[in-house]
Design a protein around this motif. Structure first.
Motif, PDB file in Angstrom:
ATOM      1  N   GLY A  97     -10.341  14.653   9.322  1.00  0.00           N
ATOM      2  CA  GLY A  97      -9.049  14.041   9.602  1.00  0.00           C
ATOM      3  C   GLY A  97      -9.056  12.555   9.356  1.00  0.00           C
ATOM      4  N   LEU A  98      -7.935  11.914   9.564  1.00  0.00           N
ATOM      5  CA  LEU A  98      -7.702  10.493   9.365  1.00  0.00           C
ATOM      6  C   LEU A  98      -7.590  10.161   7.881  1.00  0.00           C
ATOM      7  N   GLU A  99      -6.801   9.154   7.613  1.00  0.00           N
ATOM      8  CA  GLU A  99      -6.600   8.692   6.241  1.00  0.00           C
ATOM      9  C   GLU A  99      -7.579   7.546   5.947  1.00  0.00           C
ATOM     10  N   GLY A 100      -7.672   7.174   4.672  1.00  0.00           N
ATOM     11  CA  GLY A 100      -8.480   6.020   4.318  1.00  0.00           C
ATOM     12  C   GLY A 100      -7.897   4.753   4.930  1.00  0.00           C
ATOM     13  N   PHE A 125       1.207   7.943   6.364  1.00  0.00           N
ATOM     14  CA  PHE A 125       0.669   7.012   5.382  1.00  0.00           C
ATOM     15  C   PHE A 125      -0.717   6.535   5.807  1.00  0.00           C
ATOM     16  N   ALA A 126      -1.564   6.286   4.835  1.00  0.00           N
ATOM     17  CA  ALA A 126      -2.818   5.573   5.090  1.00  0.00           C
ATOM     18  C   ALA A 126      -2.502   4.098   5.338  1.00  0.00           C
ATOM     19  N   ASP A 127      -3.494   3.369   5.840  1.00  0.00           N
ATOM     20  CA  ASP A 127      -3.315   1.941   6.116  1.00  0.00           C
ATOM     21  C   ASP A 127      -3.043   1.154   4.835  1.00  0.00           C
ATOM     22  N   ALA A 128      -2.189   0.157   4.954  1.00  0.00           N
ATOM     23  CA  ALA A 128      -2.022  -0.827   3.891  1.00  0.00           C
ATOM     24  C   ALA A 128      -3.150  -1.846   3.953  1.00  0.00           C
ATOM     25  N   GLY A 129      -3.400  -2.526   2.850  1.00  0.00           N
ATOM     26  CA  GLY A 129      -4.314  -3.655   2.864  1.00  0.00           C
ATOM     27  C   GLY A 129      -3.657  -4.868   3.497  1.00  0.00           C
ATOM     28  N   THR A 130      -4.451  -5.778   4.034  1.00  0.00           N
ATOM     29  CA  THR A 130      -3.881  -6.985   4.635  1.00  0.00           C
ATOM     30  C   THR A 130      -3.440  -7.958   3.535  1.00  0.00           C
ATOM     31  N   PRO A 131      -2.505  -8.858   3.839  1.00  0.00           N
ATOM     32  CA  PRO A 131      -2.157  -9.895   2.860  1.00  0.00           C
ATOM     33  C   PRO A 131      -3.366 -10.774   2.558  1.00  0.00           C
ATOM     34  N   GLY A 132      -3.324 -11.405   1.392  1.00  0.00           N
ATOM     35  CA  GLY A 132      -4.357 -12.370   1.040  1.00  0.00           C
ATOM     36  C   GLY A 132      -4.053 -13.737   1.624  1.00  0.00           C
ATOM     37  N   LYS A 133      -4.684 -14.761   1.048  1.00  0.00           N
ATOM     38  CA  LYS A 133      -4.519 -16.136   1.548  1.00  0.00           C
ATOM     39  C   LYS A 133      -4.080 -17.045   0.398  1.00  0.00           C
ATOM     40  N   ALA A 146     -10.803  -7.441  -0.458  1.00  0.00           N
ATOM     41  CA  ALA A 146     -11.578  -6.213  -0.271  1.00  0.00           C
ATOM     42  C   ALA A 146     -10.702  -4.995  -0.579  1.00  0.00           C
ATOM     43  N   ALA A 147     -11.360  -3.883  -0.862  1.00  0.00           N
ATOM     44  CA  ALA A 147     -10.652  -2.695  -1.330  1.00  0.00           C
ATOM     45  C   ALA A 147     -10.388  -1.701  -0.205  1.00  0.00           C
ATOM     46  N   GLY A 148      -9.462  -0.787  -0.476  1.00  0.00           N
ATOM     47  CA  GLY A 148      -9.150   0.279   0.464  1.00  0.00           C
ATOM     48  C   GLY A 148     -10.157   1.403   0.406  1.00  0.00           C
ATOM     49  N   GLY A 149     -10.303   2.106   1.533  1.00  0.00           N
ATOM     50  CA  GLY A 149     -11.197   3.247   1.595  1.00  0.00           C
ATOM     51  C   GLY A 149     -10.578   4.481   0.957  1.00  0.00           C
ATOM     52  N   GLY A 150     -11.422   5.328   0.413  1.00  0.00           N
ATOM     53  CA  GLY A 150     -10.949   6.536  -0.251  1.00  0.00           C
ATOM     54  C   GLY A 150     -10.467   7.580   0.737  1.00  0.00           C
ATOM     55  N   GLY A 151      -9.696   8.527   0.228  1.00  0.00           N
ATOM     56  CA  GLY A 151      -9.247   9.665   1.019  1.00  0.00           C
ATOM     57  C   GLY A 151      -9.965  10.921   0.562  1.00  0.00           C
ATOM     58  N   GLN A 152     -10.525  11.653   1.504  1.00  0.00           N
ATOM     59  CA  GLN A 152     -11.242  12.871   1.161  1.00  0.00           C
ATOM     60  C   GLN A 152     -10.242  13.961   0.782  1.00  0.00           C
ATOM     61  N   CYS A 153     -10.320  14.648  -0.345  1.00  0.00           N
ATOM     62  CA  CYS A 153     -11.528  14.827  -1.137  1.00  0.00           C
ATOM     63  C   CYS A 153     -11.679  13.828  -2.299  1.00  0.00           C
ATOM     64  N   ILE A 154     -10.573  13.480  -2.979  1.00  0.00           N
ATOM     65  CA  ILE A 154     -10.751  12.699  -4.200  1.00  0.00           C
ATOM     66  C   ILE A 154      -9.818  11.504  -4.322  1.00  0.00           C
ATOM     67  N   ASN A 169      -6.368  16.727  -3.316  1.00  0.00           N
ATOM     68  CA  ASN A 169      -6.588  15.337  -2.931  1.00  0.00           C
ATOM     69  C   ASN A 169      -6.680  15.206  -1.418  1.00  0.00           C
ATOM     70  N   ALA A 170      -5.825  15.924  -0.747  1.00  0.00           N
ATOM     71  CA  ALA A 170      -5.767  15.968   0.715  1.00  0.00           C
ATOM     72  C   ALA A 170      -5.427  14.614   1.314  1.00  0.00           C
ATOM     73  N   TYR A 171      -6.356  13.991   2.022  1.00  0.00           N
ATOM     74  CA  TYR A 171      -6.036  12.773   2.755  1.00  0.00           C
ATOM     75  C   TYR A 171      -5.774  11.601   1.806  1.00  0.00           C
ATOM     76  N   ALA A 172      -4.884  10.719   2.242  1.00  0.00           N
ATOM     77  CA  ALA A 172      -4.495   9.575   1.427  1.00  0.00           C
ATOM     78  C   ALA A 172      -5.502   8.437   1.572  1.00  0.00           C
ATOM     79  N   ALA A 173      -5.492   7.527   0.588  1.00  0.00           N
ATOM     80  CA  ALA A 173      -6.430   6.401   0.557  1.00  0.00           C
ATOM     81  C   ALA A 173      -5.744   5.108   0.988  1.00  0.00           C
ATOM     82  N   GLY A 174      -6.552   4.171   1.488  1.00  0.00           N
ATOM     83  CA  GLY A 174      -6.037   2.894   1.965  1.00  0.00           C
ATOM     84  C   GLY A 174      -5.724   1.925   0.847  1.00  0.00           C
TER      85      GLY A 174
END
Length: 299
Positions: A151-154, A261-269, A172-180, A219-224
């Motif tokens: 369970g849980l999204e990226g 939805f999976a988490d969004a990435g944070t804004p940059g600087k 930094a990059a988002g985490g993948g969603g299992q399976c692909i 694809n199943a779970y979504a990626a961040g």
């Protein structure tokens, strides 16, 4: 002195350099230097280095212009684990980014994690496997965790550089969603110094969206989403059209089966060094008002 790990073809005495420790060691430190001489892969600079650099640093030749007008897209090679992801230049006069012009390192930063592909059939609870985390940069950019079949999204990537960007990092990059499902890449870095900067088009270091999860194709779970990168603009006079300068985080992918939805990435600087400024940025930038005699000069 600086010893490069690759050929210095195209570098010559008098060139302006941007040195940045992208990863490992003293991550995030950076400075501008001028080449005094080159011997093989060894550079002697005109002044002593302010910081210590090690493996994982980039040595970037900064083009120097009189005036430059941009009517198309200016970008860089994507970060490949050793180099890339950075646009940097100087102009003694005016830098104008017209309506059709873009300076972009969007999605060129940290590389998104991907599902392990070890699930059997659809990624259902009880299957094994955990998706890879997004690429990190030693605490300044923290990659999102990958999801598991339990369970849980990226998770989204984050940019943890200080607001004033005295150190800076690729997003930094988002985490993948299992399976692909693949996490969104982070944004890169834009570094510009000029006497005058006018942006009517776009200057961007946005992160990429994470891939959505579609259970019917496994694809199943979504990626961040990937985090935004970093933008530094330094000029005596600066005019920025509304919404023209941005370093936004990428949106999280959508899990259509669970409706989340999976988490969004944070804004940059974003950092703005200026004497006069008209306009704003997204997210709001660190504003450093400096005397006209010093604006646009070396850091």
């Amino acid at each position: 002195d600086v010893t490069a790990g690759t050929s210095l073809t195209g570098f010559s005495a008098g060139d302006t350099l941007l040195l940045i420790q992208t990863q490992w060691g003293n991550t995030g430190v950076y400075e501008m230097q001028e080449i005094a001489s080159i011997a093989g892969t060894r550079i002697r600079t005109t002044t002593p280095l302010m910081n210590k650099y090690a493996a994982g640093a980039q040595v970037i030749r900064m083009p120097v212009f009189g005036n430059i007008t941009i009517n198309s897209k200016v970008t860089a090679p994507a970060w490949n684990g050793a180099t890339g992801g950075i646009v940097a230049f100087r102009a003694w006069g005016k830098t104008i980014v017209n309506t059709d012009g873009t300076i972009s390192t969007a999605t060129l930063g940290g590389r998104g994690g991907r599902g392990s592909g070890t699930c059997s059939g659809l990624c259902k609870k009880g299957n094994v496997g955990t998706a890879a985390a997004g690429e990190s940069f030693d605490g300044l950019g923290v990659g999102g965790a990958g999801s598991s079949c339990a369970g849980l999204e990226g998770r989204g990537g984050s940019n943890r550089c200080p607001a004033d960007l005295v150190v800076l990092s690729l997003g930094a990059a988002g985490g993948g969603g299992q399976c692909i499902s693949k996490g969104g890449n982070g944004g890169g870095i834009v570094f510009i110094q000029a006497n005058d900067i006018t942006v009517k088009g776009h200057v961007t270091a946005d992160g990429a969206a994470g891939q959505s999860g579609t259970w019917s194709v496994g694809n199943a779970y979504a990626a961040g989403g990937g985090a935004g990168g970093a933008v530094i603009l330094s000029a005596k006079n600066m005019t920025l059209a509304t919404g023209s300068v941005h370093a936004l985080g990428g949106s999280g992918g959508f899990d259509s089966f669970n409706g989340v939805f999976a988490d969004a990435g944070t804004p940059g600087k974003i950092r703005l060094d200026f004497d006069t400024l008209n306009g704003d940025t997204n997210p709001p930038g660190f504003r450093n008002h400096i005397p006209v005699a010093n604006a646009g000069n070396d850091r």
